[in-house]
Write a protein that holds these residues in place. Structure first.
Motif, PDB file in Angstrom:
ATOM      1  N   ILE A  67       0.824  -1.245   0.106  1.00 18.45           N
ATOM      2  CA  ILE A  67       0.139   0.108   0.100  1.00 18.45           C
ATOM      3  C   ILE A  67       0.830   1.205   0.054  1.00 18.45           C
ATOM      4  O   ILE A  67       1.891   1.323   0.888  1.00 18.45           O
ATOM      5  CB  ILE A  67      -1.105  -0.002   1.287  1.00 18.45           C
ATOM      6  N   PHE A  68       0.823   2.199  -0.830  1.00 16.33           N
ATOM      7  CA  PHE A  68       1.290   3.302  -0.813  1.00 16.33           C
ATOM      8  C   PHE A  68       0.324   4.531  -0.948  1.00 16.33           C
ATOM      9  O   PHE A  68      -0.670   4.476  -1.456  1.00 16.33           O
ATOM     10  CB  PHE A  68       2.215   3.457  -2.331  1.00 16.33           C
ATOM     11  N   THR A  69       0.808   5.780  -0.600  1.00 19.28           N
ATOM     12  CA  THR A  69       0.073   6.834  -0.297  1.00 19.28           C
ATOM     13  C   THR A  69       0.028   7.505  -1.787  1.00 19.28           C
ATOM     14  O   THR A  69       1.135   7.537  -2.224  1.00 19.28           O
ATOM     15  CB  THR A  69       0.597   7.950   0.876  1.00 19.28           C
ATOM     16  N   CYS A  70      -0.944   8.015  -2.283  1.00 19.84           N
ATOM     17  CA  CYS A  70      -0.891   8.796  -3.302  1.00 19.84           C
ATOM     18  C   CYS A  70      -0.139  10.181  -3.079  1.00 19.84           C
ATOM     19  O   CYS A  70      -0.206  10.783  -2.287  1.00 19.84           O
ATOM     20  CB  CYS A  70      -2.460   9.133  -3.557  1.00 19.84           C
ATOM     21  N   SER A  71       0.465  10.709  -4.163  1.00 21.61           N
ATOM     22  CA  SER A  71       1.232  11.720  -4.245  1.00 21.61           C
ATOM     23  C   SER A  71       0.221  12.998  -4.346  1.00 21.61           C
ATOM     24  O   SER A  71      -0.790  12.866  -4.824  1.00 21.61           O
ATOM     25  CB  SER A  71       2.322  11.897  -5.341  1.00 21.61           C
ATOM     26  N   GLY A  72       0.982  14.139  -4.090  1.00 21.75           N
ATOM     27  CA  GLY A  72       0.055  15.440  -4.076  1.00 21.75           C
ATOM     28  C   GLY A  72      -0.213  15.590  -5.582  1.00 21.75           C
ATOM     29  O   GLY A  72       0.630  15.511  -6.480  1.00 21.75           O
ATOM     30  N   GLY A  73      -1.420  16.176  -5.953  1.00 23.95           N
ATOM     31  CA  GLY A  73      -1.731  16.397  -7.486  1.00 23.95           C
ATOM     32  C   GLY A  73      -2.199  15.137  -8.030  1.00 23.95           C
ATOM     33  O   GLY A  73      -2.439  15.170  -9.256  1.00 23.95           O
ATOM     34  N   PHE A  75      -4.642  11.409  -8.098  1.00 23.22           N
ATOM     35  CA  PHE A  75      -6.267  10.925  -7.483  1.00 23.22           C
ATOM     36  C   PHE A  75      -6.069   9.330  -7.511  1.00 23.22           C
ATOM     37  O   PHE A  75      -5.536   8.637  -8.606  1.00 23.22           O
ATOM     38  CB  PHE A  75      -6.989  11.490  -8.645  1.00 23.22           C
ATOM     39  N   CYS A  76      -6.428   8.911  -6.084  1.00 23.53           N
ATOM     40  CA  CYS A  76      -6.408   7.557  -6.055  1.00 23.53           C
ATOM     41  C   CYS A  76      -7.926   7.409  -5.424  1.00 23.53           C
ATOM     42  O   CYS A  76      -8.037   7.430  -4.082  1.00 23.53           O
ATOM     43  CB  CYS A  76      -5.191   7.075  -5.190  1.00 23.53           C
ATOM     44  N   PRO A  77      -9.071   6.873  -6.128  1.00 23.48           N
ATOM     45  CA  PRO A  77     -10.217   6.430  -5.526  1.00 23.48           C
ATOM     46  C   PRO A  77     -10.234   5.271  -4.816  1.00 23.48           C
ATOM     47  O   PRO A  77      -9.000   4.372  -5.132  1.00 23.48           O
ATOM     48  CB  PRO A  77     -11.192   6.222  -6.676  1.00 23.48           C
ATOM     49  N   PRO A  78     -11.066   4.574  -4.091  1.00 18.14           N
ATOM     50  CA  PRO A  78     -10.915   3.218  -3.459  1.00 18.14           C
ATOM     51  C   PRO A  78     -10.749   2.184  -4.661  1.00 18.14           C
ATOM     52  O   PRO A  78     -11.395   2.204  -5.748  1.00 18.14           O
ATOM     53  CB  PRO A  78     -12.239   3.179  -2.794  1.00 18.14           C
ATOM     54  N   GLY A  79      -9.812   1.356  -4.131  1.00 12.66           N
ATOM     55  CA  GLY A  79      -9.538   0.112  -5.366  1.00 12.66           C
ATOM     56  C   GLY A  79      -8.512   0.400  -5.962  1.00 12.66           C
ATOM     57  O   GLY A  79      -8.358  -0.289  -7.239  1.00 12.66           O
ATOM     58  N   SER A  80      -7.500   1.376  -6.218  1.00 14.14           N
ATOM     59  CA  SER A  80      -6.575   1.991  -7.081  1.00 14.14           C
ATOM     60  C   SER A  80      -5.503   1.171  -6.937  1.00 14.14           C
ATOM     61  O   SER A  80      -4.972   0.572  -5.848  1.00 14.14           O
ATOM     62  CB  SER A  80      -6.213   3.486  -6.633  1.00 14.14           C
ATOM     63  N   CYS A  86      -4.605  13.904 -11.590  1.00 21.40           N
ATOM     64  CA  CYS A  86      -5.739  14.980 -11.254  1.00 21.40           C
ATOM     65  C   CYS A  86      -6.299  15.465 -12.494  1.00 21.40           C
ATOM     66  O   CYS A  86      -5.215  16.186 -13.017  1.00 21.40           O
ATOM     67  CB  CYS A  86      -5.637  15.869  -9.909  1.00 21.40           C
ATOM     68  N   SER A  87      -7.304  15.471 -12.866  1.00 17.70           N
ATOM     69  CA  SER A  87      -7.709  15.774 -14.455  1.00 17.70           C
ATOM     70  C   SER A  87      -7.694  17.307 -14.296  1.00 17.70           C
ATOM     71  O   SER A  87      -7.877  18.129 -13.370  1.00 17.70           O
ATOM     72  CB  SER A  87      -9.087  15.555 -14.681  1.00 17.70           C
ATOM     73  N   ALA A  88      -7.433  17.894 -15.607  1.00 18.27           N
ATOM     74  CA  ALA A  88      -7.405  19.266 -15.959  1.00 18.27           C
ATOM     75  C   ALA A  88      -9.180  19.610 -15.674  1.00 18.27           C
ATOM     76  O   ALA A  88      -9.780  19.152 -15.889  1.00 18.27           O
ATOM     77  CB  ALA A  88      -6.952  19.690 -17.314  1.00 18.27           C
ATOM     78  N   GLY A  89      -8.974  20.891 -15.035  1.00 17.50           N
ATOM     79  CA  GLY A  89     -10.399  21.482 -14.939  1.00 17.50           C
ATOM     80  C   GLY A  89     -10.874  20.809 -13.657  1.00 17.50           C
ATOM     81  O   GLY A  89     -12.045  21.286 -13.231  1.00 17.50           O
ATOM     82  N   LYS A  90      -9.929  20.049 -12.618  1.00 11.34           N
ATOM     83  CA  LYS A  90     -10.286  19.701 -11.535  1.00 11.34           C
ATOM     84  C   LYS A  90      -9.099  19.810 -10.682  1.00 11.34           C
ATOM     85  O   LYS A  90      -8.184  19.919 -11.299  1.00 11.34           O
ATOM     86  CB  LYS A  90     -10.964  18.383 -11.561  1.00 11.34           C
ATOM     87  N   PHE A  91      -9.466  19.720  -9.331  1.00 10.20           N
ATOM     88  CA  PHE A  91      -8.244  19.828  -8.500  1.00 10.20           C
ATOM     89  C   PHE A  91      -8.360  18.553  -7.281  1.00 10.20           C
ATOM     90  O   PHE A  91      -9.544  18.240  -7.111  1.00 10.20           O
ATOM     91  CB  PHE A  91      -7.923  21.208  -7.860  1.00 10.20           C
ATOM     92  N   CYS A  92      -7.272  18.197  -6.644  1.00  8.82           N
ATOM     93  CA  CYS A  92      -7.279  17.220  -5.637  1.00  8.82           C
ATOM     94  C   CYS A  92      -6.573  17.715  -4.552  1.00  8.82           C
ATOM     95  O   CYS A  92      -5.473  17.733  -4.404  1.00  8.82           O
ATOM     96  CB  CYS A  92      -6.585  16.143  -6.313  1.00  8.82           C
ATOM     97  N   SER A  96      -7.854  11.598  -2.355  1.00  6.61           N
ATOM     98  CA  SER A  96      -8.885  10.676  -2.134  1.00  6.61           C
ATOM     99  C   SER A  96     -10.088  11.196  -3.093  1.00  6.61           C
ATOM    100  O   SER A  96     -11.201  10.329  -3.347  1.00  6.61           O
ATOM    101  CB  SER A  96      -9.162  10.203  -0.750  1.00  6.61           C
ATOM    102  N   ILE A  97     -10.070  12.458  -3.352  1.00  3.42           N
ATOM    103  CA  ILE A  97     -11.378  13.051  -4.227  1.00  3.42           C
ATOM    104  C   ILE A  97     -10.824  14.109  -5.167  1.00  3.42           C
ATOM    105  O   ILE A  97      -9.940  14.967  -4.818  1.00  3.42           O
ATOM    106  CB  ILE A  97     -12.269  13.601  -3.327  1.00  3.42           C
TER     107      ILE A  97
END
Length: 186
Positions: A67-73, A75-80, A86-92, A96-97
């Motif tokens: 198990i690894f922690t997702c990096s800044g910027g 996106f890791c939803p459950p089950g990744s 993180c998509s353009a037009g969105k921010f993380c 987790s979201i």
């Protein structure tokens, strides 16, 4: 051994008792004497697991024992099983979201926060900053380009200026036109 899960101040403590098999990292035990490999993609089985769990949001699990922690910027939803941009037009703000970037802001790929669309640019879809056209102006946090109005001129793309006395300004101009000697300008 019998396994009990105790949580004390957010600290997980597995306890084992005689007669129950201990699930090793990457395995789980449904019954006291049976151990199974955790083989579901995107799952994680920490030591002492009694069931298969999806990899938690904000983390990625390339294998059930890692198990690894997702990096800044990212996106890791459950089950990744891997990090996602993180998509353009969105921010993380957290991995987790993904949150939608509000109109007038800019969020390029891998953004951790929304930022105001810069002056001199417009951001119609919040995913990219487009240079404002000459004869138009785009103030800070603007989602669309605005044509310079009649009675004003736009010397730069980030501001609109009132036309001076003795000059006239048609819409969309970058500088005033001065009245000719002996003429009246409105």
């Amino acid at each position: 051994m019998i396994l009990l899960k105790i949580t004390l101040n957010s600290l997980y403590i597995p306890l084992r008792f005689p007669g129950m098999a201990s699930a090793q990292l990457g395995h789980y035990c449904l019954e006291p004497s049976k151990k199974f490999p955790c083989s579901s993609v995107g799952s994680y089985c920490p030591e002492g697991s009694t069931s298969v769990m999806p990899c938690p949001a904000g983390s990625f699990c390339p294998y059930p024992s890692q198990i690894f922690t997702c990096s800044g910027g990212k996106f890791c939803p459950p089950g990744s099983t891997k990090e996602q941009a993180c998509s353009a037009g969105k921010f993380c703000a957290t991995p987790s979201i993904e949150l939608r970037c509000e109109f007038g802001n800019l969020c390029v790929e891998n953004s951790t926060a929304a930022v105001p669309c810069p002056a001199g640019f417009h951001c119609p879809d919040a995913a990219e900053a487009i240079v404002c056209s000459e004869g138009s102006h785009c103030p800070l946090s603007n989602g669309f380009e605005m044509r310079c109005k009649s009675g004003f001129f736009c010397p730069t793309t980030d501001r609109e200026v009132v036309c001076p006395i003795s000059a006239f300004c048609q819409g969309g101009v970058t500088e005033p036109s001065w009245c000719l000697r002996g003429h009246y300008c409105k």
